[in-house]
Scaffold this motif. Structure first.
Motif, PDB file in Angstrom:
ATOM      1  N   ALA A   1       0.829  -1.202   0.000  1.00 55.24           N
ATOM      2  CA  ALA A   1       0.000   0.000   0.000  1.00 55.24           C
ATOM      3  C   ALA A   1       0.864   1.252   0.000  1.00 55.24           C
ATOM      4  O   ALA A   1       0.571   2.221  -0.709  1.00 55.24           O
ATOM      5  CB  ALA A   1      -0.929  -0.006   1.218  1.00 55.24           C
ATOM      6  N   ALA A   2       1.952   1.236   0.789  1.00 54.74           N
ATOM      7  CA  ALA A   2       2.789   2.428   0.938  1.00 54.74           C
ATOM      8  C   ALA A   2       3.512   2.795  -0.350  1.00 54.74           C
ATOM      9  O   ALA A   2       3.565   3.970  -0.731  1.00 54.74           O
ATOM     10  CB  ALA A   2       3.799   2.215   2.070  1.00 54.74           C
ATOM     11  N   ILE A   3       4.086   1.806  -1.027  1.00 55.85           N
ATOM     12  CA  ILE A   3       4.842   2.072  -2.251  1.00 55.85           C
ATOM     13  C   ILE A   3       3.974   1.851  -3.483  1.00 55.85           C
ATOM     14  O   ILE A   3       3.974   2.653  -4.418  1.00 55.85           O
ATOM     15  CB  ILE A   3       6.104   1.196  -2.325  1.00 55.85           C
ATOM     16  CG1 ILE A   3       6.946   1.365  -1.059  1.00 55.85           C
ATOM     17  CG2 ILE A   3       6.917   1.537  -3.565  1.00 55.85           C
ATOM     18  CD1 ILE A   3       7.492   2.754  -0.853  1.00 55.85           C
ATOM     19  N   GLY A   4       3.212   0.763  -3.490  1.00 59.50           N
ATOM     20  CA  GLY A   4       2.342   0.488  -4.623  1.00 59.50           C
ATOM     21  C   GLY A   4       1.304   1.578  -4.833  1.00 59.50           C
ATOM     22  O   GLY A   4       0.942   1.902  -5.965  1.00 59.50           O
ATOM     23  N   GLY A   5       0.839   2.174  -3.727  1.00 60.18           N
ATOM     24  CA  GLY A   5      -0.141   3.259  -3.839  1.00 60.18           C
ATOM     25  C   GLY A   5       0.387   4.446  -4.603  1.00 60.18           C
ATOM     26  O   GLY A   5      -0.370   5.167  -5.268  1.00 60.18           O
ATOM     27  N   SER A   6       1.701   4.674  -4.524  1.00 61.32           N
ATOM     28  CA  SER A   6       2.278   5.808  -5.248  1.00 61.32           C
ATOM     29  C   SER A   6       2.200   5.591  -6.755  1.00 61.32           C
ATOM     30  O   SER A   6       2.083   6.554  -7.526  1.00 61.32           O
ATOM     31  CB  SER A   6       3.728   6.021  -4.815  1.00 61.32           C
ATOM     32  OG  SER A   6       4.538   4.923  -5.192  1.00 61.32           O
TER      33      SER A   6
ATOM     34  N   THR B   1       4.330  -1.372 -11.231  1.00 59.71           N
ATOM     35  CA  THR B   1       3.494  -1.691 -10.070  1.00 59.71           C
ATOM     36  C   THR B   1       3.294  -3.195  -9.940  1.00 59.71           C
ATOM     37  O   THR B   1       3.347  -3.746  -8.834  1.00 59.71           O
ATOM     38  CB  THR B   1       2.128  -1.000 -10.200  1.00 59.71           C
ATOM     39  OG1 THR B   1       2.327   0.384 -10.462  1.00 59.71           O
ATOM     40  CG2 THR B   1       1.307  -1.169  -8.933  1.00 59.71           C
ATOM     41  N   LEU B   2       3.075  -3.866 -11.062  1.00 62.57           N
ATOM     42  CA  LEU B   2       2.837  -5.313 -11.033  1.00 62.57           C
ATOM     43  C   LEU B   2       4.040  -6.057 -10.468  1.00 62.57           C
ATOM     44  O   LEU B   2       3.886  -6.958  -9.630  1.00 62.57           O
ATOM     45  CB  LEU B   2       2.530  -5.807 -12.452  1.00 62.57           C
ATOM     46  CG  LEU B   2       2.255  -7.308 -12.591  1.00 62.57           C
ATOM     47  CD1 LEU B   2       1.019  -7.693 -11.780  1.00 62.57           C
ATOM     48  CD2 LEU B   2       2.048  -7.678 -14.061  1.00 62.57           C
ATOM     49  N   GLY B   3       5.244  -5.692 -10.918  1.00 61.81           N
ATOM     50  CA  GLY B   3       6.441  -6.328 -10.382  1.00 61.81           C
ATOM     51  C   GLY B   3       6.555  -6.134  -8.883  1.00 61.81           C
ATOM     52  O   GLY B   3       6.915  -7.064  -8.140  1.00 61.81           O
ATOM     53  N   PHE B   4       6.239  -4.948  -8.423  1.00 61.68           N
ATOM     54  CA  PHE B   4       6.294  -4.646  -6.991  1.00 61.68           C
ATOM     55  C   PHE B   4       5.265  -5.467  -6.226  1.00 61.68           C
ATOM     56  O   PHE B   4       5.568  -6.042  -5.174  1.00 61.68           O
ATOM     57  CB  PHE B   4       6.061  -3.154  -6.789  1.00 61.68           C
ATOM     58  CG  PHE B   4       6.227  -2.703  -5.384  1.00 61.68           C
ATOM     59  CD1 PHE B   4       7.479  -2.396  -4.874  1.00 61.68           C
ATOM     60  CD2 PHE B   4       5.128  -2.608  -4.543  1.00 61.68           C
ATOM     61  CE1 PHE B   4       7.628  -1.999  -3.559  1.00 61.68           C
ATOM     62  CE2 PHE B   4       5.270  -2.205  -3.239  1.00 61.68           C
ATOM     63  CZ  PHE B   4       6.528  -1.896  -2.744  1.00 61.68           C
ATOM     64  N   LEU B   5       4.033  -5.542  -6.759  1.00 58.95           N
ATOM     65  CA  LEU B   5       2.963  -6.268  -6.071  1.00 58.95           C
ATOM     66  C   LEU B   5       3.246  -7.763  -6.006  1.00 58.95           C
ATOM     67  O   LEU B   5       2.884  -8.431  -5.037  1.00 58.95           O
ATOM     68  CB  LEU B   5       1.628  -6.014  -6.781  1.00 58.95           C
ATOM     69  CG  LEU B   5       1.099  -4.584  -6.763  1.00 58.95           C
ATOM     70  CD1 LEU B   5      -0.213  -4.487  -7.525  1.00 58.95           C
ATOM     71  CD2 LEU B   5       0.901  -4.093  -5.331  1.00 58.95           C
ATOM     72  N   VAL B   6       3.899  -8.297  -7.015  1.00 56.15           N
ATOM     73  CA  VAL B   6       4.227  -9.721  -7.029  1.00 56.15           C
ATOM     74  C   VAL B   6       5.284 -10.057  -5.985  1.00 56.15           C
ATOM     75  O   VAL B   6       5.177 -11.048  -5.248  1.00 56.15           O
ATOM     76  CB  VAL B   6       4.719 -10.145  -8.435  1.00 56.15           C
ATOM     77  CG1 VAL B   6       5.361 -11.531  -8.396  1.00 56.15           C
ATOM     78  CG2 VAL B   6       3.566 -10.128  -9.433  1.00 56.15           C
TER      79      VAL B   6
END
Length: 574
Positions: free
Chosen positions: A159-164, A338-343
């Motif tokens: 949420a903190a980084i992906g939200g950006s 974002t997808l790479g981060f969320l995975v």
């Protein structure tokens, strides 16, 4: 001692903390990035031209005011949470954040007055955001046992980084409908989150009431503000110089800011109850982890800006998109990041609970360095599948790093000090982002200044623009063209006066103000500057990998041997 709320919280309380703090961090991080994409629509809505020299300061502070506020205040609010209660401080932050969201949604007037209203209220909202960021990590660390903290912090970090990154897409979608929706989006989230937090969140670790370190707060806060303001001012034009780093104002701000931060270190060693306990830096996992976090944040923070400029100013117009629609599509085309981060984030968080942070943090930063090296090799008009893969790789590297790094930092400190530890971690993230913006823009402007003026003058002369007008347009600061690309804005209609355009052959005038003239003009100078910026990021990622290796293996402060418990450990387990 068992806190009086501890027994009444129930076995599922930790999931309640995770869900609410994740909502809070999502709102705070979306708010931090949503203007990056929607700012052109906001400026059009209030009738302000972003590229006028008098408005450059407004443009920068509209973007950076929120980040500066959170950077300066998170450590102080972390200590406040330790002293008064982390849940109480977190709840107050959610309330301030929500009230500011309502105020932004009702923004009155137009012109510079409305813009400064936006800046001031976003700074106030940054105060609430700082209270959320400073206490959410500590609340999670309090609520979850050590074998689940990596997973919990990984989800929260999404949420903190992906939200950006999500904020970029949301900003583009909402601004395309109505610019005020950009501010309204946080109102229902804030109302629900605030009511929920006040209803259910409690402190699991009893607060330790301490006197406020006013001198420490003042030296740290004012010092950091001066440094960050100097960075914001430094990337603006100054006289005949492309940037203002040598101006007396910027030099003075930097000197005073650094002097106050040095004074802060001496103050904290002398006061009985310091704002930040410097002894925590004797814990290797804490000090090396925060160093790695700062280096990674500086390397990552400017990436969004460079990708937005690349997509909005060059690639999208060359592929037929109008400048007005490039902000929305830039956000969409950046989704692989974002997808790479969320995975990677929840997986690395879970695995680091069992295997320690080192392999994931080190590996993530090495992958990030490789992705920056590969991005530099792309042509301006790249193949999108390859670009998307490299963005995914970069997000994957960041996701592998950040949750294990956060868990290692929070596990390494005593339970009573988690608020200030979370505040210091948030300071490295937010300050790193602001520093990154200043450094990236400086490197980019320096690179572009070497090539853009000559390229612009040559291209305008080829379209039969009179030599004096071509020379004058080419002499405009490179930062104007950079901001134009960042805002998805074609500046040629302003750089070449309308009267001059009217005297040109219709085909030449149409070419100069068309979709492809400015992108072709910007491409080579931009890529020249990008090599400087991404080389810097690659080096920082490798240094962050080295710091993560030095941080050591799995180490949890509460699992110290009995004879060392109660003292700050000086080294982490290898």
């Amino acid at each position: 001692m068992v806190h009086r709320h501890h027994k009444s919280l129930g076995p599922h309380y930790k999931w309640l903390v995770l869900s609410n703090t994740t909502l809070g961090m999502l709102a705070a991080s979306i708010n931090g990035s949503i203007l990056l994409i929607s700012l052109p629509a906001v400026f059009r809505g209030i009738g302000l031209k972003p590229l006028e020299p008098s408005n450059v300061n407004i443009l920068l502070w509209s973007i950076m005011g929120y980040m500066v506020a959170t950077s300066v205040l998170v450590v102080a609010f972390g200590r406040l949470g330790d002293s008064l209660g982390r849940a109480k401080s977190y709840n107050a932050g959610f309330l301030i954040f929500t009230l500011a969201a309502v105020a932004l949604s009702l923004m009155p007037g137009d012109g510079p007055g409305a813009a400064w209203y936006l800046i001031v209220v976003r700074i106030i909202q940054g105060i609430g955001g700082a209270m959320l960021m400073a206490n959410s990590t500590a609340l999670l660390t309090d609520a979850f046992p050590t074998h689940q903290r990596g997973l919990a912090l990984g989800i929260n970090t999404i949420a903190a980084i992906g939200g950006s990154f999500i904020g970029l897409v949301i900003g583009g979608l909402l601004a395309d409908i109505d610019w005020r929706l950009v501010f309204w989006i946080n109102v229902p989230i804030g109302v629900i989150g605030t009511a929920w937090a006040y209803w259910r969140l409690r402190d699991r670790i009893p607060p330790r009431h301490r006197p406020v370190d006013w001198l420490g707060n003042a030296t740290f806060g004012i010092g950091l503000i001066l440094v960050l303001v100097a960075i914001t001012e430094g990337i603006q034009p100054y006289g005949t110089h492309a940037m203002a780093w040598t101006s007396p104002k910027v030099v003075t701000l930097l000197a005073l800011g650094i002097a106050l931060l040095v004074a802060f270190l001496f103050v904290e060693r002398m006061v009985a109850f310091p704002m930040f306990d410097l002894a925590l830096f004797r814990i290797r996992a804490f000090s090396a982890g925060n160093l790695a976090s700062l280096l990674a944040a500086i390397g990552r923070g400017g990436l969004q800006f460079m990708l937005i400029i690349w997509l909005q100013g060059i690639w999208l117009p060359l592929h037929g998109y109008s400048f007005e629609e490039t902000p929305l599509w830039a956000g969409i085309f950046m989704l692989p990041l974002t997808l790479g981060f969320l995975v990677a984030t929840p997986v690395s968080g879970y695995l680091s609970d069992h295997h320690g942070a080192r392999p994931f943090a080190v590996g993530g930063m090495i992958i990030g360095a490789i992705s920056f090296a590969a991005l530099m090799e792309l042509p301006p008009d790249f193949s999108y599948p390859l670009f998307a893969f490299l963005l995914f790789l970069n997000g994957l590297g960041s996701g592998l790093f950040i949750a294990p790094n956060s868990t290692a930092i929070m596990n390494s400190v005593p339970a009573a000090e988690r608020g200030q530890a979370a505040g210091m971690r948030a300071t490295t993230l937010n300050s790193g982002q602001v520093l990154s913006i200043g450094i990236f823009f400086s490197l980019m402007i320096a690179g572009m200044t070497q090539m853009l003026p000559q390229a612009m003058e040559t291209a305008l002369l080829a379209q039969n623009v009179p030599a004096d007008i071509a020379r004058h347009a080419a002499s405009e600061p490179a930062v104007a063209s950079l901001f134009a690309a960042f805002l998805g804005y074609n500046p040629m209609g302003e750089l070449v006066p309308a009267a001059a355009l009217a005297t040109l052959p219709p085909d030449a005038a149409a070419t100069i103000t068309g979709k492809t003239f400015f992108p072709h003009l910007l491409a080579a100078p931009f890529m020249h500057g990008l090599v400087f910026a991404f080389s810097f990021s690659m080096i920082l990622n490798l240094l962050a990998a080295l710091a993560s290796w030095f941080a050591g293996g799995r180490y949890v402060h509460d699992e110290e041997p009995a004879h060392t418990r109660g003292r700050a450990a000086v080294a982490a387990a290898d």
